[in-house]
Motif scaffolding. Structure first.
Motif, mmCIF file in Angstrom:
data_model
loop_
_atom_site.group_PDB
_atom_site.id
_atom_site.type_symbol
_atom_site.label_atom_id
_atom_site.label_comp_id
_atom_site.label_asym_id
_atom_site.label_seq_id
_atom_site.Cartn_x
_atom_site.Cartn_y
_atom_site.Cartn_z
ATOM 1 N N LYS A 25 3.357 -81.460 18.984
ATOM 2 C CA LYS A 25 2.562 -80.315 18.535
ATOM 3 C C LYS A 25 1.067 -80.586 18.577
ATOM 4 N N THR A 26 0.637 -81.756 18.118
ATOM 5 C CA THR A 26 -0.795 -82.052 18.077
ATOM 6 C C THR A 26 -1.387 -82.085 19.484
ATOM 7 N N SER A 42 -4.124 -77.110 10.063
ATOM 8 C CA SER A 42 -2.897 -77.893 9.903
ATOM 9 C C SER A 42 -1.911 -77.183 8.980
ATOM 10 N N ASP A 44 1.010 -78.790 7.473
ATOM 11 C CA ASP A 44 1.758 -80.030 7.279
ATOM 12 C C ASP A 44 1.657 -80.450 5.816
ATOM 13 N N GLN A 47 0.264 -84.184 5.566
ATOM 14 C CA GLN A 47 -1.100 -84.494 5.993
ATOM 15 C C GLN A 47 -2.157 -83.995 5.012
ATOM 16 N N LYS A 58 -1.036 -88.453 11.299
ATOM 17 C CA LYS A 58 -2.285 -87.691 11.207
ATOM 18 C C LYS A 58 -3.159 -88.012 12.411
ATOM 19 N N PRO A 59 -3.818 -87.018 13.001
ATOM 20 C CA PRO A 59 -4.727 -87.320 14.115
ATOM 21 C C PRO A 59 -5.777 -88.349 13.688
ATOM 22 N N THR A 63 -10.068 -88.119 17.255
ATOM 23 C CA THR A 63 -9.484 -86.816 17.584
ATOM 24 C C THR A 63 -10.005 -85.742 16.640
ATOM 25 N N HIS A 69 -9.463 -80.399 12.313
ATOM 26 C CA HIS A 69 -8.301 -79.701 11.760
ATOM 27 C C HIS A 69 -8.615 -79.323 10.311
ATOM 28 N N GLY A 108 1.815 -77.157 13.074
ATOM 29 C CA GLY A 108 2.481 -78.091 12.184
ATOM 30 C C GLY A 108 3.983 -77.891 12.164
#
Length: 318
Positions: A25-26, A42, A44, A47, A58-59, A63, A69, A108
Motif C-alpha cells: 500500500k505505501t 494514514s 493505520d 502507526q 512505518k515509512p 520517505t 503522511h 492503510g
C-alpha cells in the motif's frame, strides 16, 4: 458513498487505498503521489504511536520528508486511539488538503477506520458492568439460545445475523437495548447517514495468489526482526509505563515480542508466532474488503500495478 444533499459530481474527490498487510500500500500510494496532486493520510491504528516504527512498517524519515503522511506519530504507546477520534482527525486532514487544492489519499489497512469514515459511528451506550452481570446471570440460568430468542423479539435484524450461542454479541445487543431502549440495528442504521462530503473512489489492493502474500508477510517479519524489533520494544518499555493490555502492545508483532520478553512464550517461537498473527490479520483484512467495504479491486501482485492505478485515477480526477 455520500449522504450529502449536494450532487455527487459537485463534491470534491478523495481516494481510499486499502489492502491487507504486506500488499504494498505505501509503495502504491507513493507512486500515486508522483503522478497526481494528492496528500497522503494514514489509516493505520498502529502507526499513530510514536516510537513504534519497525513493527508497524512505518515509512522511514526520508520517505516521510519527500511524501508526508498525516495521522502518523500522534500519541505515545501509553495512550489509546479510537475509530471515533480517527474519523474526526481524518475529516480535518481531508478538509485541509482540499483547501490546499490537493486530493486526500487515505492509505492503510485498518478497515474499521475506513468503515467509520465512510459510514459514521453509532452513538452506542457505554458498557455497563451491572447490566452485563445481570445478562450473564440470566444466561447461566436460561442459556444463550433463550437470550437470543429474547433479542429476536426486540431486535430481529441483529438477532438474524447472530448465532444463538454467540454470547459476546448477544450480550452487547441486549445491553444496548436495555440501556437505550433502542435496537442496536436501528442505532447503527442511523449512524450511516453521516457519510463524508466527498466523492469517494475506494481501491482495494488484493493479491491474486494468497501464497505470494504469505511469502511477503514472512519476509517482512524477518526484516523487522533483523532491523531490531525486539530492541525497539525494549526501548519503549524503558521510556514508557507499558503493560500487555494497552492497544500499542496488542499490535501484531509487538504482542508476540511482549510475550517473549515477559516469559509468556519461548523466544524460539517468536518468528512463527509473529508470521502466523500477521497472516491472520491479512485474512481478516481481506474479509473486510469483500464483505463490508467493497472497493474496486486491483491485483497488488500485477506487474503493471502503476498502470492499473493510473487507469482508475485518471478519469476519476479529470
Amino acid at each position: 458513498m455520500s449522504a450529502s444533499a449536494t450532487p455527487t459530481a459537485q463534491l470534491p474527490p478523495a481516494i481510499l487505498l486499502l489492502g491487507p498487510t504486506a500488499s504494498g500500500k505505501t509503495m502504491a500510494a507513493i507512486e500515486i503521489a508522483r503522478r497526481f496532486p494528492v496528500e497522503l493520510i494514514s489509516v493505520d491504528s498502529a502507526q499513530v504511536f510514536r516510537g513504534m516504527d519497525i513493527g508497524t512498517a512505518k515509512p522511514d524519515a526520508a520517505t516521510l520528508a519527500a511524501f508526508p503522511h498525516r495521522l502518523i506519530d500522534l500519541i505515545s504507546p501509553e495512550e489509546s486511539y479510537s475509530a471515533a477520534r480517527f474519523r474526526v482527525d481524518a475529516l480535518a486532514a481531508m478538509a485541509a488538503a482540499t483547501m490546499r487544492g490537493r486530493v486526500p489519499l487515505l492509505v492503510g489497512g485498518t478497515m474499521l477506520y475506513f468503515k467509520a469514515l465512510c459510514e459514521g459511528l453509532a452513538e452506542l451506550p457505554a458498557a455497563d458492568p451491572a447490566t452485563r452481570a445481570r445478562i450473564d446471570d440470566e444466561a447461566a440460568t436460561r442459556g444463550w439460545p433463550a437470550l437470543h430468542a429474547e433479542l429476536a423479539a426486540v431486535d430481529p435484524a441483529t438477532a438474524a445475523r447472530l448465532h444463538s450461542t454467540d454470547a459476546q454479541r448477544i450480550q452487547r445487543a441486549l445491553e444496548v437495548f436495555r440501556l437505550s431502549g433502542q435496537p442496536l440495528s436501528r442505532l447503527i442504521a442511523a449512524s450511516r447517514q453521516a457519510a463524508p462530503p466527498y466523492r469517494l473512489l475506494a481501491i482495494g489492493l488484493v493479491p491474486s495468489e494468497r501464497a505470494v502474500l504469505h511469502r511477503r508477510i514472512a519476509e517482512r517479519f524477518d526484516a523487522m526482526l533483523a532491523a531490531g524489533l525486539e530492541g525497539e520494544v525494549e526501548s519503549l518499555r524503558a521510556r514508557y509505563r507499558l503493560h500487555g493490555g494497552l492497544p500499542s502492545m496488542r499490535c501484531v508483532g509487538y504482542r508476540q515480542v511482549w510475550e517473549v520478553q515477559n516469559g509468556l512464550a519461548p523466544r524460539s517461537q517468536l518468528r512463527d508466532r509473529g508470521i502466523y498473527a500477521s497472516r491472520q490479520l491479512a485474512k481478516r483484512q481481506i474479509t473486510w474488503l469483500g464483505n463490508s467495504l467493497r472497493p474496486q479491486v486491483i491485483d497488488c501482485l500485477a506487474p503493471d500495478l502503476p498502470g492499473s492505478l493510473d487507469r482508475l485515477l485518471g478519469p476519476f480526477l479529470d
